[in-house]
Write an enzyme that holds these catalytic residues in place. Structure first.
Site, PDB file in Angstrom:
ATOM      1  N   SER A   1     -45.805 -35.043  47.084  1.00  0.00           N
ATOM      2  CA  SER A   1     -45.182 -34.619  45.832  1.00  0.00           C
ATOM      3  C   SER A   1     -45.868 -35.238  44.618  1.00  0.00           C
ATOM      4  O   SER A   1     -45.609 -34.846  43.479  1.00  0.00           O
ATOM      5  CB  SER A   1     -43.694 -34.983  45.818  1.00  0.00           C
TER       6      SER A   1
ATOM      7  N   ASP B   1     -38.405 -42.161  54.554  1.00  0.00           N
ATOM      8  CA  ASP B   1     -38.801 -43.452  54.012  1.00  0.00           C
ATOM      9  C   ASP B   1     -39.745 -44.062  55.036  1.00  0.00           C
ATOM     10  O   ASP B   1     -39.309 -44.524  56.096  1.00  0.00           O
ATOM     11  CB  ASP B   1     -37.576 -44.336  53.809  1.00  0.00           C
TER      12      ASP B   1
ATOM     13  N   ALA C   1     -51.360 -40.948  51.332  1.00  0.00           N
ATOM     14  CA  ALA C   1     -51.460 -40.987  49.871  1.00  0.00           C
ATOM     15  C   ALA C   1     -50.177 -41.487  49.213  1.00  0.00           C
ATOM     16  O   ALA C   1     -50.130 -41.656  47.997  1.00  0.00           O
ATOM     17  CB  ALA C   1     -51.797 -39.590  49.329  1.00  0.00           C
TER      18      ALA C   1
ATOM     19  N   SER D   1     -57.132 -48.617  46.624  1.00  0.00           N
ATOM     20  CA  SER D   1     -57.194 -48.764  45.170  1.00  0.00           C
ATOM     21  C   SER D   1     -58.266 -49.799  44.840  1.00  0.00           C
ATOM     22  O   SER D   1     -58.563 -50.675  45.675  1.00  0.00           O
ATOM     23  CB  SER D   1     -55.833 -49.260  44.652  1.00  0.00           C
TER      24      SER D   1
ATOM     25  N   TYR E   1     -49.140 -55.222  44.945  1.00  0.00           N
ATOM     26  CA  TYR E   1     -49.920 -54.001  45.159  1.00  0.00           C
ATOM     27  C   TYR E   1     -51.301 -54.337  45.723  1.00  0.00           C
ATOM     28  O   TYR E   1     -51.788 -53.689  46.652  1.00  0.00           O
ATOM     29  CB  TYR E   1     -50.034 -53.247  43.838  1.00  0.00           C
TER      30      TYR E   1
ATOM     31  N   LYS F   1     -52.650 -53.117  49.369  1.00  0.00           N
ATOM     32  CA  LYS F   1     -53.830 -52.264  49.513  1.00  0.00           C
ATOM     33  C   LYS F   1     -54.978 -53.002  50.196  1.00  0.00           C
ATOM     34  O   LYS F   1     -55.752 -52.396  50.948  1.00  0.00           O
ATOM     35  CB  LYS F   1     -54.261 -51.728  48.148  1.00  0.00           C
TER      36      LYS F   1
ATOM     37  N   THR G   1     -51.309 -40.102  36.754  1.00  0.00           N
ATOM     38  CA  THR G   1     -50.322 -39.761  37.771  1.00  0.00           C
ATOM     39  C   THR G   1     -49.042 -40.540  37.478  1.00  0.00           C
ATOM     40  O   THR G   1     -49.003 -41.420  36.617  1.00  0.00           O
ATOM     41  CB  THR G   1     -50.822 -40.134  39.179  1.00  0.00           C
TER      42      THR G   1
END
Length: 246
Positions: free
Chosen positions: A17, A63, A90, A142, A155, A159, A190
């Site tokens: 989405s 989830d 993604a 990332s 984060y 990653k 985004t």
């Protein structure tokens, strides 16, 4: 380009989405894959993406931080479309903050979704690929996995963990002709980057060779290379405008 439906291969895209997930889905659809579009809260948007596709598709909610929910999702994909040949991870969340003041729940939820969730989807989908002796796992990471980023310890840790998992999993799966690679986008417009402060965004753009954001479509084109590269595994394909080399 493969003709639609020739081999009946199925691709599962998490975070479909979102802008990048939707762009990836369009690439896979053009290649003739049957698409399972995963979402958590953006079901209406995922259904809009499905309506844009030319081939068979289904929308699944889960989830992915929850192992039982992930297993149930993959079982639904198999029942509706068939065994999974391609997995594109993604889906991700980003809850930034300086570690010394960041709520513990924000930190652990980021790890749960971005790292453990990627493990869950890989663990659930890989048996199909190993049995078929062909498959593609593409984990979206990332530049934060490659370079330091103040305020993004959660984060970056997630990653970086996905990147390490990608490399080790590639060694486990190679004899079965399953490749496992990472795709590393740079700054894109985004939902994940909407909350980035203007001064932080400007500093990130200054690190690129082009001085601008990339687009989800530009990044999604890298999926084609990762689909076709039979002898490439455990690698990171950076489509970040040079951000990670500056």
């Amino acid at each position: 380009m493969a003709a639609r439906g020739v081999d009946g291969r199925v691709a599962l895209v998490t975070g479909a989405s979102g802008a990048l997930g939707a762009a990836v889905a369009r690439v896979l659809d053009r290649r003739g894959y049957r698409l399972a579009l995963h979402c958590v809260t953006g079901e209406d948007r995922a259904r809009e993406v499905a309506a844009e596709l030319g081939g068979p598709s289904t929308v699944v909610r889960a989830d992915i931080a929850d192992w039982a929910a992930t297993l149930d999702m993959v079982d639904r994909v198999r029942a509706e479309l068939g065994d999974i040949s391609v997995l594109v991870n993604a889906g991700a969340i980003r809850r930034d903050g300086l570690m010394v003041t960041q709520p513990v729940d924000d930190w652990t939820r980021t790890i749960a979704v971005d790292l453990i969730g990627t493990f869950h989807t890989c663990r659930a989908a890989l048996p199909d690929m190993l049995r078929a002796r062909w498959g593609r796992v593409i984990n979206v990471v990332s530049p934060a996995a490659l370079i330091g980023s103040k305020g993004q310890t959660a984060y970056s840790a997630a990653k970086s963990g996905v990147l390490g998992m990608t490399r080790s999993l590639a060694l486990e799966c190679g004899r079965s002709q399953v490749t496992v690679n990472a795709l590393s986008p740079g700054l894109m417009a985004t939902a994940l980057t909407e909350s980035v402060p203007a001064e932080v965004g400007a500093a990130l753009l200054a690190r690129t060779a082009f001085g601008r954001m990339g687009t989800p479509d530009e990044v999604a084109r890298g999926i084609e290379l990762l689909l076709d590269a039979d002898y490439m595994t455990g690698q990171v394909l950076s489509i970040d405008g040079g951000m990670s080399i500056s």
